[in-house]
Scaffold this motif. Structure first.
Motif, short mmCIF file in Angstrom:
data_model
loop_
_atom_site.label_atom_id
_atom_site.label_comp_id
_atom_site.label_asym_id
_atom_site.label_seq_id
_atom_site.Cartn_x
_atom_site.Cartn_y
_atom_site.Cartn_z
N THR A 84 0.83 -1.22 0.00
CA THR A 84 0.00 0.00 0.00
C THR A 84 0.85 1.26 0.00
O THR A 84 0.33 2.35 0.09
N ASP A 85 2.19 1.08 -0.11
CA ASP A 85 3.07 2.24 -0.05
C ASP A 85 4.06 2.29 -1.23
O ASP A 85 5.20 2.70 -1.09
N GLY A 86 3.60 1.85 -2.40
CA GLY A 86 4.43 1.92 -3.60
C GLY A 86 5.55 0.89 -3.65
O GLY A 86 6.51 1.06 -4.39
N GLY A 87 5.46 -0.17 -2.88
CA GLY A 87 6.44 -1.25 -2.94
C GLY A 87 7.52 -1.20 -1.89
O GLY A 87 8.43 -2.04 -1.89
N LEU A 88 7.46 -0.26 -0.94
CA LEU A 88 8.45 -0.21 0.13
C LEU A 88 8.26 -1.35 1.12
O LEU A 88 9.23 -1.93 1.61
N ASN A 89 7.02 -1.68 1.42
CA ASN A 89 6.69 -2.76 2.36
C ASN A 89 5.66 -3.69 1.73
O ASN A 89 4.78 -3.22 1.00
N TRP A 90 5.77 -4.97 2.03
CA TRP A 90 4.88 -5.98 1.46
C TRP A 90 4.28 -6.84 2.57
O TRP A 90 4.97 -7.22 3.51
N THR A 91 3.01 -7.19 2.42
CA THR A 91 2.35 -8.15 3.30
C THR A 91 1.82 -9.30 2.45
O THR A 91 1.50 -9.11 1.28
N SER A 92 1.73 -10.47 3.04
CA SER A 92 1.22 -11.62 2.29
C SER A 92 -0.22 -11.88 2.68
O SER A 92 -0.66 -11.58 3.78
N GLU A 93 -0.93 -12.44 1.72
CA GLU A 93 -2.34 -12.78 1.90
C GLU A 93 -2.53 -14.21 1.42
O GLU A 93 -1.98 -14.60 0.39
#
Length: 130
Positions: free
Chosen positions: A6-15
């Motif tokens: 949600t921040d342009g690829g700086l942080n990622w979460t998995s679903e």
């Protein structure tokens, strides 16, 4: 898994994503109407962040290679063994309209609207659906 930023690829979460070996295509016409298609007729629908992805099998075993639905009225799918099908709403049944002369894989869909669609595939074949 599906990875989301949600921040342009700086942080990622998995679903967690429903079981499927391969997902080949994804299409969405708004943030709460997204379809993903893959191996062996795998089709999934995302409409609510709380409930996640819902299995929406089309009743075929063909690989789903491409999805296209420009205006949300109809969603079209194409794939292996000449698969061509569409659905009018996320919870209605898929309608198969595969051209009988096509036995190869159809890899891409594009159209000028939901009722004027082109699909392309192996060997340079092109079908135009109106």
């Amino acid at each position: 898994f599906i990875y989301h930023s949600t921040d342009g690829g700086l942080n990622w979460t998995s679903e967690v994503f429903p079981q499927s070996d391969y997902i080949y295509t994804i299409w969405g016409y708004d943030p709460t109407s997204i379809f993903a298609g893959g191996e062996g007729g795998a089709l999934f629908y995302y409409h609510d962040p709380l409930s996640g992805w819902e299995n929406r099998p089309p009743g075929v075993k063909n690989d789903v290679r491409s999805l296209f639905g420009p205006d949300g009225a109809l969603l079209h799918a194409s794939g292996s063994d000449g698969l061509v099908m569409h659905i009018g709403s996320p919870h209605s049944d898929w309608i198969v309209r595969s051209p009988p002369m096509c036995k190869g894989t159809l890899y891409g869909l594009w159209g000028r609207g939901s009722r004027d669609i082109f699909t392309v595939g192996a060997g340079g074949i092109v079908f135009h659906l109106q």
